[in-house]
Design a protein around this motif. Sequence first.
Motif, PDB file in Angstrom:
ATOM      1  N   LEU A 164       0.832  -1.201   0.000  1.00  0.00           N
ATOM      2  CA  LEU A 164       0.000   0.000   0.000  1.00  0.00           C
ATOM      3  C   LEU A 164       0.873   1.260   0.000  1.00  0.00           C
ATOM      4  O   LEU A 164       0.644   2.179  -0.793  1.00  0.00           O
ATOM      5  CB  LEU A 164      -0.934  -0.005   1.208  1.00  0.00           C
ATOM      6  CG  LEU A 164      -1.886   1.175   1.326  1.00  0.00           C
ATOM      7  CD1 LEU A 164      -2.898   1.179   0.192  1.00  0.00           C
ATOM      8  CD2 LEU A 164      -2.595   1.144   2.681  1.00  0.00           C
ATOM      9  N   GLU A 189       1.270   4.157  -3.055  1.00  0.00           N
ATOM     10  CA  GLU A 189       0.988   5.575  -2.850  1.00  0.00           C
ATOM     11  C   GLU A 189       2.238   6.430  -3.064  1.00  0.00           C
ATOM     12  O   GLU A 189       2.156   7.517  -3.627  1.00  0.00           O
ATOM     13  CB  GLU A 189       0.331   5.759  -1.492  1.00  0.00           C
ATOM     14  CG  GLU A 189      -1.003   5.006  -1.508  1.00  0.00           C
ATOM     15  CD  GLU A 189      -1.933   5.285  -0.360  1.00  0.00           C
ATOM     16  OE1 GLU A 189      -1.507   5.841   0.661  1.00  0.00           O
ATOM     17  OE2 GLU A 189      -3.113   4.921  -0.513  1.00  0.00           O
ATOM     18  N   GLN A 208      -7.382   2.012  -5.059  1.00  0.00           N
ATOM     19  CA  GLN A 208      -6.832   2.644  -3.862  1.00  0.00           C
ATOM     20  C   GLN A 208      -7.805   2.531  -2.691  1.00  0.00           C
ATOM     21  O   GLN A 208      -7.412   2.153  -1.581  1.00  0.00           O
ATOM     22  CB  GLN A 208      -6.512   4.111  -4.145  1.00  0.00           C
ATOM     23  CG  GLN A 208      -5.871   4.830  -2.984  1.00  0.00           C
ATOM     24  CD  GLN A 208      -5.610   6.283  -3.314  1.00  0.00           C
ATOM     25  OE1 GLN A 208      -6.519   6.999  -3.749  1.00  0.00           O
ATOM     26  NE2 GLN A 208      -4.383   6.713  -3.120  1.00  0.00           N
ATOM     27  N   ARG A 234      -7.022   0.327   0.634  1.00  0.00           N
ATOM     28  CA  ARG A 234      -6.982   1.034   1.923  1.00  0.00           C
ATOM     29  C   ARG A 234      -7.972   0.440   2.910  1.00  0.00           C
ATOM     30  O   ARG A 234      -7.660   0.294   4.090  1.00  0.00           O
ATOM     31  CB  ARG A 234      -7.280   2.515   1.716  1.00  0.00           C
ATOM     32  CG  ARG A 234      -6.141   3.314   1.159  1.00  0.00           C
ATOM     33  CD  ARG A 234      -6.545   4.758   0.977  1.00  0.00           C
ATOM     34  NE  ARG A 234      -5.443   5.589   0.530  1.00  0.00           N
ATOM     35  CZ  ARG A 234      -5.579   6.857   0.202  1.00  0.00           C
ATOM     36  NH1 ARG A 234      -6.761   7.453   0.278  1.00  0.00           N
ATOM     37  NH2 ARG A 234      -4.531   7.548  -0.207  1.00  0.00           N
TER      38      ARG A 234
END
Length: 133
Positions: A29, A33, A121, A125
Amino acid sequence: MTRRSSDSRTVPADKAVQGGRLAKAKQFLQVAEDAQDLSDGTDVADAAVTLYVHAGIAAADAICARALGRHAKGQDHQDAIALLATVDRSAANALSTLLAMKTRAGYGHDPISGTTLTRAQRAARSLVALASM
């Protein structure tokens, strides 16, 4: 005693496995990002979505390890989705969303759209957040 067929598609997972899979989920993750933040306008959506998919898979494993003491194994992603659904239906939906993107993002020739990137995303998340609880 004969193992049920659904059990044969899982592996035992203790706290060490749970923690290891959660750590990998967080790494994937974070790198997804970071790649977007550092891209300086270069399109990295395909790479980011691929990383979000891997984050979601690892998070799903951590969720199942914590709740069930086992997680899915093998190539059939439907097994992982079904196992996760026994723990949390919305998490299973998020994993399904991510896995539907995997082949196109990693192996397709056409670029991932901004909408798809945003969906990936959000799904990743949410899975990582749930695994972190």
